[in-house]
Design a protein around this motif. Structure first.
Motif, PDB file in Angstrom:
ATOM      1  N   TRP A  97     -34.517  35.955 -21.286  1.00  0.00           N
ATOM      2  CA  TRP A  97     -33.776  37.218 -21.233  1.00  0.00           C
ATOM      3  C   TRP A  97     -33.600  37.603 -19.762  1.00  0.00           C
ATOM      4  N   ASP A 153     -30.701  46.459 -20.534  1.00  0.00           N
ATOM      5  CA  ASP A 153     -30.373  45.545 -21.627  1.00  0.00           C
ATOM      6  C   ASP A 153     -30.120  44.136 -21.110  1.00  0.00           C
ATOM      7  N   LYS A 186     -29.733  40.227 -28.474  1.00  0.00           N
ATOM      8  CA  LYS A 186     -29.863  41.219 -27.420  1.00  0.00           C
ATOM      9  C   LYS A 186     -31.287  41.763 -27.377  1.00  0.00           C
ATOM     10  N   GLU A 216     -28.922  39.914 -22.658  1.00  0.00           N
ATOM     11  CA  GLU A 216     -28.535  38.999 -23.728  1.00  0.00           C
ATOM     12  C   GLU A 216     -29.269  37.688 -23.537  1.00  0.00           C
TER      13      GLU A 216
END
Length: 518
Positions: free
Chosen positions: A400, A511, A495, A513
């Motif tokens: 991530w 955040d 996500k 992905e």
């Protein structure tokens, strides 16, 4: 450093008013000094006139207040040596601003070695190779002594009683740390008032470098650490030859206690005078007032805090890093911790455990209480863990990558279904030469930490637990540092949302992905 939070209980009206400063380097009637240059001697508390049951209560207090270690030595022998899991005695501990006292000690050694002619020497004369902004008569009057006493008068905002440490933030962004300090405007005339300023010890570290030709750290290794039997420690630098003067030193508790013992014995060690006469006495009779809201009686000198209501002075670091010296009681205490504490409470409890200047009868019941408290502190207590959801297998092995964020986490990969759960991460650093550092190590899924890689800020230790079917909590501790962090990762298909608090306590959310593991 936050004065308000360092003294949470406002020093509790300390109960040592009946004691006065002793002019002797050790308690009256104590035997000849015992020097722990090669190895500390240990005894029971009762052999040194202290109560084991009282020390057991102190150990339990430390467990409730995020201590990593608690050491007490009386008459040159260790009577209490507690370590709180997962911290262990072989791990050096970051002592934060207690480092300032070590920097000040090196200035004393410059005087002893005749490398510095006087504490009244003016600061600007050491930086004639630089163009200094805001140079007026007040700045020209700054001396070595006013920097040691935090009365240099430079305008500086460090959040000493809470609030935003604006000067530290601006300093961290400056391309030239020394120039940034030198250029500060003046707020008051030197010697007029105390104001906490980490720029002062940093300028002194630079002066040590100028006068010796080596870094403050290397000078300390030769002149201070080696004579005391301390192996060369890690001490952060801010550039070539420039040791961090106001923090960044890591010491094992037993080595930190040797610094305290040197001051307990008025700067003498094994028959040699390491500090000039009068240096320690000036600390013990400090006249500079801190004007701290939690205790207006506190004084300061030579980078030491002084409690005039009782015979004690101390090196103090953020989040309760303490080297406390009690001359009248012949005691040195070292505390390392991860949260703020009341050093007044500590002084009360330590002095309250002293019952005699001579040996007490054997105290089996108290000894058993202390042994139980020490065993308990050395045993990590597992935190609760949730059931493992299907999400664990779905996210395991995926990377991530996060955009720049206040948590400084740039990428994270979790391996949660392997026989030995582990992680890989990338973290941003302020070092231009190494802007991103990669780390890897085990992660405990049973509610206890797993220790991994040593870093300049402590040993990385992680544990993780599922809070819900989609949210995984990571508890990160730098063992031997002062950092505890909790990150929450909430997964939604491909996500992930990372949440946590930055170093100033502000909420951060970012955040990412998923990328397939390489």
């Amino acid at each position: 450093m936050h004065f308000r939070r360092l003294a949470v209980s406002a020093l509790r009206g300390l109960s040592l008013a009946a004691l006065i400063w002793s002019g002797a380097a050790r308690a009256e009637g104590a035997a000849d000094p015992v020097w722990p240059t090669r190895q500390w001697q240990t005894t029971t508390p009762e052999e040194q006139g202290m109560d084991s049951a009282a020390l057991a209560r102190l150990v339990n207090f430390g467990a409730a207040h995020s201590f990593d270690s608690l050491l007490i030595a009386r008459h040159g022998r260790i009577v209490l040596d507690a370590y709180y899991a997962p911290y262990t005695p072989e791990i050096s501990h970051l002592i934060n601003s207690a480092t300032k006292a070590v920097t000040g000690t090196l200035v004393a050694m410059l005087l002893r070695d005749n490398l510095l002619d006087s504490l009244d020497h003016r600061m600007v004369e050491f930086f004639g190779d630089r163009t200094i902004a805001n140079l007026d008569d007040r700045k020209r009057a700054i001396t070595i002594q006013t920097m040691l006493d935090m009365t240099s008068g430079m305008a500086w905002t460090e959040g000493v009683e809470g609030g935003r440490p604006d000067s530290l933030i601006e300093w961290g962004r400056s391309p030239d740390a020394i120039q940034f300090i030198l250029d500060r405007p003046m707020a008051k005339a030197p010697g007029e008032a105390f104001y906490y300023n980490t720029g002062n010890p940093q300028l002194l570290a630079a002066i040590i470098n100028k006068l010796t030709g080596v870094s403050a750290r290397d000078y300390a290794v030769t002149k201070l650490f080696r004579p005391l039997g301390i192996a060369a420690p890690y001490w952060h630098s801010i550039g070539p030859g420039l040791t961090q003067g106001g923090g960044g030193l890591l010491l094992a508790p037993r080595d930190a206690a040797k610094i305290g013992l040197l001051y307990l014995h008025d700067g003498e060690w094994e028959g040699q005078r390491l500090l000039p006469s009068g240096w320690v006495d000036r600390i013990r009779h400090a006249t500079t007032e801190l004007h701290a809201s939690f205790d207006p009686s506190l004084h300061y000198a030579n980078f030491f805090w002084v409690m005039p209501k009782q015979p004690a002075f101390m090196a103090v670091g953020d989040r309760c890093q303490l080297i406390m010296i009690f001359p009248a009681l012949d005691i040195v205490t070292v505390v390392t911790a991860r949260d703020y504490c009341s050093f007044g409470r500590m002084a009360d409890d330590i002095s309250g455990a002293v019952k005699s200047d001579t040996a007490l009868p054997v105290n089996s019941a108290g000894g058993n209480q202390l042994a139980a408290a020490l065993r308990d502190s050395a045993t990590e207590k597992p935190s609760a863990v949730g059931a493992v959801p299907e999400t664990a297998a779905a996210i395991s092995g995926k990377t991530w990558p996060f955009p720049a964020n206040g948590l400084n986490l740039r990428a994270l990969t979790l391996y949660l279904t392997d026989s030995s759960a582990h992680y890989e991460l990338e973290t941003a650093t302020p070092d231009a030469a190494r802007p991103v550092v990669k780390l890897a190590g085990p992660i405990g899924l049973d509610g206890t930490y797993r220790l991994g890689q040593p870093t300049p800020l402590g040993v990385m230790a992680l544990k993780g637990s599922w809070q819900t079917g989609e949210t995984f909590a990571i508890d990160l501790r730098l063992v031997g540092g002062d950092t505890d962090r909790r990150w929450l990762l909430t997964f939604d298909g491909g996500k992930a949302r990372l949440s946590g608090k930055d170093r100033f306590g502000h909420d951060v959310q970012v955040d990412a992905e998923a990328q397939a593991a390489q």
